[in-house]
Design a protein around this motif. Structure first.
Motif, PDB file in Angstrom:
ATOM      1  N   LEU A 135       8.775  -2.926  -3.760  1.00 38.58           N
ATOM      2  CA  LEU A 135       8.561  -3.823  -4.918  1.00 38.58           C
ATOM      3  C   LEU A 135      10.151  -4.159  -5.449  1.00 38.58           C
ATOM      4  N   ALA A 179       1.972  -1.981  -3.559  1.00 34.21           N
ATOM      5  CA  ALA A 179       3.080  -2.250  -2.576  1.00 34.21           C
ATOM      6  C   ALA A 179       3.070  -1.095  -1.687  1.00 34.21           C
ATOM      7  N   VAL A 228      -1.790  -8.284   1.463  1.00 35.31           N
ATOM      8  CA  VAL A 228      -2.831  -8.224   2.537  1.00 35.31           C
ATOM      9  C   VAL A 228      -4.310  -7.765   2.232  1.00 35.31           C
ATOM     10  N   ASP A 257       4.170  -9.654  -8.706  1.00 26.63           N
ATOM     11  CA  ASP A 257       4.110  -8.350  -9.386  1.00 26.63           C
ATOM     12  C   ASP A 257       4.095  -8.008 -10.627  1.00 26.63           C
ATOM     13  N   THR A 270       7.169  13.139  13.388  1.00 24.27           N
ATOM     14  CA  THR A 270       6.660  11.823  13.222  1.00 24.27           C
ATOM     15  C   THR A 270       7.742  11.076  12.598  1.00 24.27           C
TER      16      THR A 270
END
Ligand SMILES: Nc1nc2c(c(=O)[nH]1)N[C@H]1C(S)=C(S)[C@@H](COP(=O)(O)OP(=O)(O)OC[C@H]3O[C@@H](n4cnc5c(=O)[nH]c(N)nc54)[C@H](O)[C@@H]3O)O[C@H]1N2
Ligand SMILES: Nc1nc2c(c(=O)[nH]1)N[C@H]1C(S)=C(S)[C@@H](COP(=O)(O)OP(=O)(O)OC[C@H]3O[C@@H](n4cnc5c(=O)[nH]c(N)nc54)[C@H](O)[C@@H]3O)O[C@H]1N2
Ligand code: SF4
Ligand SMILES: [Mo]
Length: 886
Positions: free
Chosen positions: A110, A402, A431, A480, A593
């Motif tokens: 954001l 977001a 999206v 936003d 990861t």
């Protein structure tokens, strides 16, 4: 119809929406919704350079897949309806359960202005402290580490320090891929001034490949390394006693704990799993080099002892007085474009606003400034605890903005189950297809995306830059800050949310940072309080603090002046290091990861770019060669990776940089882009006691071969869905979508997919049932539409040549050409190496084999590879070595 700006000549100066480097971008809209992108030569973060992701921004602004209107209970709704439903839904939960039942989950993506109003609404008017952000998963251990040591969340240095250091230490950072433009600056420093680069990481990443000294530390043991270093500095009389005496406290406590953890070189070497000689070199280099910058990122932060890791690093810099002076300092590399801005406005549950905490005078000050009707007075729940509180029913209403928690949270399936229990779920996104949006929410708000919205972001060196709109708002998308302000007005808080522009919000935020400050708080934007709209529009990148009447501060703390009550920094005694979980016979591997070079997080934007999609087209697991041989895994095979919380199937990549007994899996794939690539459900996420940041780099795991009978691919104009039970992953490719798959059935069964994949098309087919081979090419009114190829599984199918068919459909006149999978003209480039100039492995190998280009530089001259952003230079170097060996 939307009107596009007609002046196509003038570029708009804006800022890249990806990593925390915060590169300046020149955007030239083409007048039809597209844009050409260049680095801004005047921006002090990048001086004109962009990495592969930044350069490909133009490929990501298309409107396909965008959420372009509000959705209420699954149906299209008007803004009035959706805003009214959000306001009354929140009010209803407030009335029945009180403020404690309402939470917001925000994001470092954001803009500062968006973040400011969201934080103001929930903490000042709804009265709930439960607002946290994905920065909890990202930077919160650095925040906690800074606050413990400096009394404030302050990054002391600036990017020029990376140009001016003689020793650059990267701890738990794959900057070559994750902060590429800063890494270029470091490499330039090495070339120009001979700086040395040390990389501390259990895995030899592209960054480790470039190191002068690579230290493959045992996972979680960074604290031992830096405790050992502190002891060494004491014993070799390398401290800055004057700085310690004048500006710090608690040195003795920190030293005695460090001694208890790592009393000598031998213990340090044993705990860290490093050769004694390498530890000794590290100690000596640090001791003998005045200008040292220690950069750190997620290998430090995303750890159940991340705050202590940060503390152990900062201790060594404080003890040597190497802070806030040119070329010196601890340097937290922030992840997201506005991770810093979110911290500044109080997006974290344990911060209030403008770097104030929940001390009573701070609460009172913010209450008065906001004229708040219902002020939160305690710290709120941090992300992991927040989703737990949803699961147990304490929190009943959540607004996600977001971020994509169904993919990015640890134990992500539990998060999914928790969300189903909410009375009210609101999601704001760009999206329609992100996993979190696609699961459905009571209310979906279509947010304006990069290029359409206006505001500011703060990068890793405290530099505030403008993001400027250069495209019109598409459909019914809105910024936003506007969405939040409208909901606030509907809830009856119109007087406190009168904003008509981002500039008005920025002014208010700046005023709060300066309000009753007088040097007591690090964050002070006093000089920007009076910016009018023109001033805001013209704002040049500026580093805070910028107090009224003062100049911006490049570096802090060289002369002390910490933001503790006594003005002294604290050295922190860390806890003895250990990972939160342990390995066992069933789960004998550490699952680590992280990121790949060309994708951003859950791929909602980079997934649209063919250039970025081809570097790593499928979700994979990196395995050490010896482990692979022992388990019977070959490159391109599929393997099942399991932990106690989940299991999934990934393609095997064999990499000598991966330490034996450890696995590395990227975080980027979701349900939207793959059948099995989402790694969040496997990750445990034990939290750090100080920061609440989850450990996402060390989960005990198992891996075993997952044999499949068939592998194949579909090339099509748009995304396709394959039968349930098929393993698949899709990537954008030139001309459409490529979907790689694996299946258990027979080629004949796969053949039955063809009519559904290419409805109404004429199919040219080739079948060899005995060999389990099937190929079909689809044509519609004589035009080539795509192919479905499948054959016996033997690694990843070769699809580089066939991909060219879709890129040049007009040349595929002949069905035999299509079925051969070979393009009529041109040679396949092989897997992509250089994303900027589209140079593939085959071309590079050829250039090397012909003897014409035997260094990365010569390859650059011959093929241009590596000459733009340089993100692929480590890979080029490795290919040169591999080819020389071959
Ligand atoms: N290409 C690309 N760039 C990005 C992003 C992206 O999605 N894609 N995301 C951005 C964001 S939000 C972030 S937060 C940053 C993250 O940037 P980085 O932190 O550089 O990236 P990661 O790949 O998450 O992890 C870095 C390294 O930590 C190592 N590591 C794991 N455990 C340990 C340990 O115990 N000790 C040490 N010393 N190292 C360990 C991993 O092996 C890995 O190589 O990247 C930003 N930049
Ligand atoms: N296992 C594991 N998990 C991790 C990590 C790890 O290393 N390992 N890293 C963690 C880190 S550091 C991070 S930062 C997170 C990132 O994880 P996420 O934040 O979940 O990832 P993104 O894909 O960036 O999600 C951003 C979403 O916001 C949308 N969006 C983009 N811009 C805007 C906007 O202006 N407004 C609105 N309303 N929506 C917008 C995008 O479409 C997308 O759906 O993942 C964390 N999770
Ligand atoms: S380094 Fe790359 S991703 Fe990061 S801000 Fe710069 S161009 Fe964007
Ligand atoms: Mo991040």
């Amino acid at each position: 119809m939307t009107a596009y700006p007609t002046d196509l000549g003038a570029p708009v100066r804006t800022t890249c929406p990806y990593c925390g480097v915060g590169c300046g971008v020149l955007a030239r809209p083409d007048g039809t919704g597209g844009v050409s992108i260049q680095g801004d030569p005047d921006h002090p973060a990048n001086f004109g350079r962009l990495c592969s992701k930044g350069s490909a921004l133009g490929e990501t602004v298309g409107l396909d897949g965008r959420l372009l209107h509000p959705v209420l209970q699954g149906r299209r709704a008007s803004w009035d309806e959706a805003l009214g439903a959000a306001a009354s839904g929140l009010q209803d939960v407030l009335d029945r359960h009180g403020p404690d039942a309402v939470a917001f989950y925000l994001s470092g993506q954001l803009l500062t202005e968006d973040y400011y109003v969201a934080n103001k609404l929930i903490k000042g008017f709804i009265g709930s402290p439960h607002v946290d952000t994905n920065s909890r998963l990202c930077m919160s251990s650095s925040v906690a580490g800074h606050k413990r040591a400096f009394g404030s969340d302050t990054v002391p240095g600036c990017y020029e320090d990376l140009d001016e250091a003689d020793l650059l230490i990267l701890v738990g950072s794959n900057a070559a891929w994750c902060h590429p433009i800063l890494f270029r600056r470091m490499l330039d420093n090495r070339t120009r001034r001979g700086a040395k680069i040390i990389v501390v990481d259990p895995r030899r990443s592209a960054t480790g490949d470039e190191a002068d000294l690579f230290l493959p530390v045992t996972p979680g043991m960074d604290t031992a390394l830096f405790c050992g270093l502190l002891v060494h500095l004491v014993e070799t009389d390398a401290l800055d006693r004057a700085y310690l005496d004048a500006h710090t406290s608690d040195f003795e406590a920190a030293l005695s704990r460090s001694r208890a953890i790592a009393p000598d070189l031998a213990t340090t070497a044993r705990l860290t799993g490093l050769p004694k000689s390498d530890v000794a070199s590290f100690f000596t280099l640090f001791r003998n080099t005045g200008r040292v910058v220690t950069c750190y990122s997620q290998g430090v932060n995303q750890s159940a002892q991340g705050t202590d890791k940060v503390g152990a690093i900062i201790n060594c810099h404080l003890a040597t007085g190497r802070i806030g002076r040119p070329g010196m300092g601890p340097f937290s590399l922030t992840g997201q474009p506005n991770a810093m801005g979110g911290r500044e406005v109080g997006g974290l549950a344990n911060m209030l606003a403008a770097h104030m905490g929940f001390a009573p005078p701070d609460i009172d000050r913010v209450r008065r400034f906001w004229d708040a009707s219902r002020m939160a007075e305690t710290e709120g729940l941090k992300a992991v605890a927040l989703f737990d509180a949803i699961d147990t029913g304490r929190i009943k209403a959540l607004w996600v903005m977001a971020t994509n928690p169904l993919v990015s949270m640890p134990d992500a399936d539990r998060v999914a189950r928790a969300l189903a229990k909410l009375e009210l779920l609101i999601v704001s996104d760009n999206v329609a297809s992100s996993d979190t949006v696609a699961r459905g929410a009571d209310i979906l708000f279509p947010a304006a995306a990069w290029g359409e919205k206006d505001g500011t972001v703060t990068n890793s060196e405290r530099r505030i830059s403008r993001q400027r709109a250069f495209l019109p708002l598409p459909g019914e998308a809105r910024p936003d800050w506007w969405i939040v302000s409208e909901v606030a007005r509907e809830m009856g808080f119109a007087a406190a949310f009168p904003y008509r522009s981002a500039a008005e919000i920025f002014r208010e935020h700046a005023a709060l940072t300066a309000f009753e400050n007088e040097g007591a708080r690090d964050l002070d934007l006093g000089a920007l309080v009076a910016l009018d709209q023109d001033g805001y529009d013209a704002l040049a990148p500026v580093q805070w603090p910028v107090p009224a009447g003062g100049a911006e501060a490049r570096r802090l703390f060289a002369e002390g002046g910490f933001f503790t009550l006594d003005g002294r920094a604290r050295l922190v005694p860390p806890e003895p290091p250990k990972l939160a979980a342990s390995l066992c016979d069933t789960y004998p591997f550490w699952l680590n990861t992280g990121r790949v070079r060309d994708h951003w997080h859950t791929m909602t934007r980079t997934g649209k770019s063919p250039r970025l999609g081809s570097h790593r087209p499928v979700p994979f697991v990196e395995v050490n060669p010896a482990d692979a041989a022992r388990l019977g895994l070959s490159a391109g095979d599929l393997a099942r990776v399991s932990t106690t919380s989940g299991s999934t199937v990934l393609e095997v990549e064999i990499h000598s940089g991966q330490a034996p007994g450890s696995l590395f899996v990227p975080i980027h794939w979701s349900r939207d882009t793959s059948s099995d690539g989402r790694i969040g459900p496997l990750v445990h996420g034990f939290v750090d006691p100080h920061s609440g940041q989850p450990e996402t780099k060390a989960t005990p795991a198992a891996i075993a071969p997952e044999p499949m009978r068939l592998r194949g691919f579909v090339l099509s104009r748009g995304p396709v869905r394959l039968a349930e039970g098929t393993w698949w992953a899709r990537a954008a490719i030139a001309g459409g979508t490529g979907t790689l798959f694996a299946a258990h059935g027979t080629a004949r069964e796969i053949a039955e997919w063809a009519p559904d994949l290419f409805p109404g098309a004429d199919l040219a087919e080739y079948v060899d049932a005995r060999a389990d081979v099937y190929r079909c090419a689809a044509f519609s009114e004589g035009r080539f539409k795509g192919v479905l190829f499948v054959g016996p599984a033997d690694g990843r199918p070769q699809w580089e040549a066939a991909k060219l068919l879709l890129a040049r459909p007009d040349e595929v006149e002949d069905r035999r050409v299509a079925l051969s999978g070979k393009p009529p003209g041109g040679q396949p480039t092989g897997p992509l190496v250089c994303a900027c100039f589209g140079v593939g492995l085959s071309a590079i190998r050829e250039a090397i084999a012909s003897g014409g280009a035997t260094t990365p530089e010569a390859i650059g001259v011959a093929l241009r590879a590596g000459t733009n952003c340089g993100s692929c230079l480590p890979e080029l170097r490795r290919i040169v070595v591999q080819e020389a060996v071959a």
